[in-house]
Design an enzyme around this catalytic site. Structure first.
Site, PDB file in Angstrom:
ATOM      1  N   GLU A   1      -6.005  -8.187   0.323  1.00  0.00           N
ATOM      2  CA  GLU A   1      -6.734  -7.792   1.536  1.00  0.00           C
ATOM      3  C   GLU A   1      -8.145  -7.396   1.154  1.00  0.00           C
ATOM      4  OE1 GLU A   1      -5.140  -4.780   4.204  1.00  0.00           O
ATOM      5  OE2 GLU A   1      -3.104  -5.568   3.928  1.00  0.00           O
TER       6      GLU A   1
ATOM      7  N   GLU B   1       0.773  -1.243   0.000  1.00  0.00           N
ATOM      8  CA  GLU B   1       0.000   0.000   0.000  1.00  0.00           C
ATOM      9  C   GLU B   1       0.804   1.292   0.000  1.00  0.00           C
ATOM     10  OE1 GLU B   1      -3.027   0.045   2.979  1.00  0.00           O
ATOM     11  OE2 GLU B   1      -4.175  -1.483   1.965  1.00  0.00           O
TER      12      GLU B   1
HETATM   13  C1  BGP Z   1      -4.764  -1.877   5.110  1.00  0.00           C
HETATM   14  C2  BGP Z   1      -3.468  -2.301   5.711  1.00  0.00           C
HETATM   15  C3  BGP Z   1      -3.560  -3.267   6.837  1.00  0.00           C
HETATM   16  C4  BGP Z   1      -4.794  -3.136   7.707  1.00  0.00           C
HETATM   17  C5  BGP Z   1      -6.049  -2.840   6.903  1.00  0.00           C
HETATM   18  C6  BGP Z   1      -7.239  -2.461   7.720  1.00  0.00           C
HETATM   19  O1  BGP Z   1      -4.652  -0.561   4.712  1.00  0.00           O
HETATM   20  O2  BGP Z   1      -2.629  -2.885   4.749  1.00  0.00           O
HETATM   21  O3  BGP Z   1      -2.363  -3.184   7.528  1.00  0.00           O
HETATM   22  O4  BGP Z   1      -4.598  -2.375   8.805  1.00  0.00           O
HETATM   23  O5  BGP Z   1      -5.847  -1.839   5.956  1.00  0.00           O
HETATM   24  O6  BGP Z   1      -7.153  -1.113   8.066  1.00  0.00           O
HETATM   25  P1  BGP Z   1      -7.510  -0.563   9.480  1.00  0.00           P
HETATM   26  O7  BGP Z   1      -6.707  -1.392  10.429  1.00  0.00           O
HETATM   27  O8  BGP Z   1      -7.115   0.864   9.470  1.00  0.00           O
HETATM   28  O9  BGP Z   1      -8.952  -0.751   9.635  1.00  0.00           O
END
Ligand code: BGP
Length: 466
Positions: free
Chosen positions: A373, A159
């Protein structure tokens, strides 16, 4: 009833800093997050899910619940505590052990080299705004490629866009700078060049396995048919999606992307300067990506906006508190009638289908896609060891249906990694925003399969989305 391909990966995703805990154990060097979170005083990345000690249990759970792929990251500062130079043998061994454990169960492992956790020594010198960090990253990557031939799937970065914007636009990641578009653009570009350099190094040295990058790609739609809203969606898309996909697959930025960038810079008193030689690296790498990893949770409806920058990040789960208005780009609005999570993330599975079809159309050299993800942050209710998370199942069902539709329509998607395998620490939200298939009691570190874990097991066994 939709089917997914027989050889599809049904995975779970994690990241070192969010899962391992043990931030000061095993010779690990510091990262900027340690101090940033201490100062903020809301929560820390210890204990997280204590994956550092509990990985045998987590991987066994994978095998019990049909999870045949795991995404994890190497903490750069466990290997090189200062980012460069001295190597920490304990850290090196840790990842060999994890990989061997996964192999026991035949789990495919996707390894990310950098998931938001630049070693502090390099971070303090400007992180990826400092071009020396690109050299350090290439050295670290080379070390890993040679040390871990057992890895089949490498990812350079997780990301790039959220790194650049959370660090320099929203200010919710260290160093906590707000509304600096010059830094955002420099960070995006430099990280893309670092990615290209590492892909070129990987291919030119003939290392075995595959290499790709994980981008966060959230589809943008105009809030209305008004030309100014259509243009706002175009600008938001240009910075967050086109810029990265152009750099990944076109070897440089298209005319439209650069025009959008110029407009955004003019409105924000920002500028950029890309050294010519960078495009040699980007050009060489553009057909060498074995796959694209897509992180996708949400979509955005964008309205024209020319007022002052005003972003409020909902990091508490108080629905309706988030707002996003960027001068000269647009305002992301809550569209009437569309569902969103307590953290104001819009649930819009059509966005994933549209994104996949667009990649096939506009970037035909993409080769393969993994959804690296996707998942739903939810305040899980724990009752005597039972966690009924229907809304999460519903979310996964809808998004996987979009994936199945895109596969039917010719997009080469080869796997899906639910964020997250077990509940983990969330960077800007802490511990009440849970995503896992396995509930983690953060006090005792006990794991409990949620209803979604049983649903996912059935899915993995039958390849059928029920
Ligand atoms: C993405 C990241 C993860 C994870 C996920 C959920 O951006 O790669 O590391 O954290 O999002 O986001 P959040 O934890 O802010 O809800």
């Amino acid at each position: 009833m939709k089917k997914l391909p027989e050889d599809f990966i049904f995975g779970g995703a994690t990241a070192a800093y969010q899962a391992e805990g043990a931030t000061k154990e095993g010779g690990k060097g510091p990262v900027a997050w340690d101090e940033f979170l201490e100062k903020q005083g809301r929560f820390l990345a210890d204990p997280a899910s204590d994956f550092y000690h509990k990985y045998p249990e987590d991987l066994e759970l994978c095998s019990m619940f049909g999870v045949n792929g795991v995404r994890l990251s190497i903490a750069w500062s466990r290997i090189f505590p200062e980012g460069t130079g001295r190597i920490n043998p304990e850290g090196v061994k840790f990842y060999h052990d994890v990989l061997a454990e996964a192999k026991k169960y035949g789990i495919k492992v996707f390894v990310t080299l950098h998931h938001f956790d630049t070693p502090k020594a390099l971070f303090d010198q400007g992180d990826f705004l400092n071009r020396d960090t690109l050299d350090a990253f290439a050295d670290y990557a080379k070390f890993c490629f040679e040390e871990y031939p057992e890895v089949e799937y490498w990812t350079t970065f997780n990301e790039i866009y959220p790194i650049a914007t959370n660090q320099y636009l929203l200010g919710i990641f260290p160093p906590g700078i707000k509304y600096d578009l010059t830094k955002v653009i420099a960070c995006l570009h430099n990280m893309m060049v670092a990615h290209a350099r590492v892909v070129n190094l990987f291919k030119e040295n003939g290392y075995s396995g595959q290499i790709g990058v994980v981008h966060s790609l959230e589809t943008k739609y105009p809030a209305s048919d008004a030309p100014e809203d259509i243009h706002a969606a175009f600008l938001d898309d240009a910075l967050s999606i086109r810029f990265l996909l152009d750099a990944t697959y076109k070897g440089g930025y298209s005319k439209e992307t650069l025009e959008a960038l110029d407009e955004i810079c003019a409105a924000n008193n920002a500028s950029y300067d890309f050294p010519e030689e960078d495009f040699v690296e980007l050009e060489k790498a553009k057909d060498r990506n074995d796959y694209l990893g897509i992180n996708h949770y949400s979509s955005h409806f964008v309205k024209a906006y020319n007022g002052e920058n005003a972003i409020h990040h909902n990091g508490t789960g108080d629905k309706g508190t988030g707002s996003y208005k960027v001068k000269g780009i647009g305002e992301r609005i809550y569209k009437e009638g569309l569902e969103r999570t307590d953290w104001d993330w819009l649930i819009y599975p059509q966005g994933l289908y549209d994104l996949l079809m667009r990649i096939k159309r506009d970037y035909p050299n993409y080769k393969a896609i993994y959804i690296t993800e996707n998942g739903m942050g939810y305040k899980d209710d724990f009752k005597n060891g039972i966690i009924m998370d229907e809304p999460r199942i519903d979310y996964i069902r809808k998004y996987l249906t979009s994936v199945a539709d895109a596969i039917e329509d010719g997009v080469n998607v080869k796997g899906y990694f639910l964020w997250s395998l077990m509940d983990v620490f969330s960077w800007s939200n802490g511990y009440n925003k849970r995503y896992g298939l396995f509930f983690v009691d953060f006090e005792t570190q006990e794991r409990y399969p949620k209803e979604s874990a049983y649903w996912y097991k059935h899915l993995a066994e039958t390849k059928t989305i029920l």
